[in-house]
Write an enzyme that holds these catalytic residues in place. Structure first.
Site, PDB file in Angstrom:
ATOM      1  N   LYS A   1       1.009   3.953  -3.067  1.00  0.00           N
ATOM      2  CA  LYS A   1       0.594   5.721  -3.076  1.00  0.00           C
ATOM      3  C   LYS A   1       1.378   6.213  -2.824  1.00  0.00           C
ATOM      4  CE  LYS A   1      -3.629   4.958  -1.854  1.00  0.00           C
ATOM      5  NZ  LYS A   1      -4.716   5.459  -2.493  1.00  0.00           N
TER       6      LYS A   1
ATOM      7  N   TYR B   1       0.669  -1.310   0.058  1.00  0.00           N
ATOM      8  CA  TYR B   1       0.170  -0.113   0.644  1.00  0.00           C
ATOM      9  C   TYR B   1       1.018   0.934  -0.070  1.00  0.00           C
ATOM     10  CZ  TYR B   1      -3.647   3.260   1.337  1.00  0.00           C
ATOM     11  OH  TYR B   1      -4.558   4.029   1.697  1.00  0.00           O
TER      12      TYR B   1
END
Length: 246
Positions: free
Chosen positions: A158, A154
């Site tokens: 991001k 993640y």
């Protein structure tokens, strides 16, 4: 769309995406919101927008699939006639310590969160360039700025969105298309609501404002970047994290 500008919001059927869709509709945009599963939720958001006096359309496609993106964006353009704002909000997590992450879980997070944002942006570039105007807004995360144990995929996705934002801003600026990112901190959503009080209090202790943010806080930031007041802002990351990371 009766002369309305059109905002395409991926993952607009719940949480932060829903709040963004509602806010942009209140700002006067026709909102084209996407979903993968949960058609009822998408229809409920569309109905809520209609009750508020706005207009919306719902479109089902998976941003992890480049071909589905191309077909989905074409459908939006055919139905709505234009896309003035793209909000790359759709995202997933597959948390776990790095040594235990399965290749398929890593790929799923990168394909949805990062590759999906790229291919959605690619799909709207040509119509925006033709109009010599457009806004692309990527929903990144504070986790992409500071990292977090158990969220390597993640965080990588991001963080990648931030690099993507800056690169696209340089490529598209001459066509009057701005590209910016919003990096939310810990926000009150269904996911954080599942945390117990002790965990929530620990999180709050690291936040300067000593509270979690709301989905409306993120929607307000997107509203600003989609509006006329941000016309000279591009390639930037707007952190909405209460002072968790500076």
């Amino acid at each position: 769309m009766n002369g309305k500008k059109v905002a395409l919001v991926t993952g607009g059927s719940r949480g932060i995406g829903k709040a963004i869709a509602l806010r942009l509709a209140q700002d006067g945009f026709h909102v084209a919101l996407t979903y993968v599963q949960g058609a009822n939720s998408a229809m409920e958001v569309s109905a809520e927008i209609a009750r508020l006096g706005g207009s919306a359309s719902i479109h089902q496609f998976n941003v992890a699939d480049p071909e589905a993106i191309e077909n989905g964006v074409a459908q939006v353009l055919e139905q709505c006639g234009r896309i003035d704002v793209l909000v790359n909000n759709a995202g997933i997590t597959a948390d776990g310590l790095s040594m235990r992450v399965k290749p398929e879980d890593w790929d799923r997070v990168i394909d949805t969160n990062l590759s999906g944002a790229f291919f959605c942006a690619k799909a709207v570039m040509r119509p925006m360039m033709k109009e010599r105007a457009g806004r692309i807004i990527n929903i990144s995360s504070v986790i992409g700025q500071m990292g977090n144990a158990g969220q390597a995929s993640y965080a990588a996705a991001k963080a990648g969105m931030i690099g993507l934002t800056k690169s696209l801003a340089r490529e598209l600026g001459s066509r009057n298309i701005t590209v910016n990112a919003v990096a939310p901190g810990y926000i009150e959503t269904d996911m954080t609501n599942q945390l117990n009080a002790e965990v929530k209090n620990t999180i709050k202790q690291g936040i300067v404002l000593e509270r979690l943010g709301s989905v409306e806080d993120i929607a307000a930031a997107v509203s600003f970047l989609a509006g006329p007041g941000s016309s000279y802002i591009t390639g930037q990351v707007l952190a909405v994290n209460g002072g968790l990371y500076m």
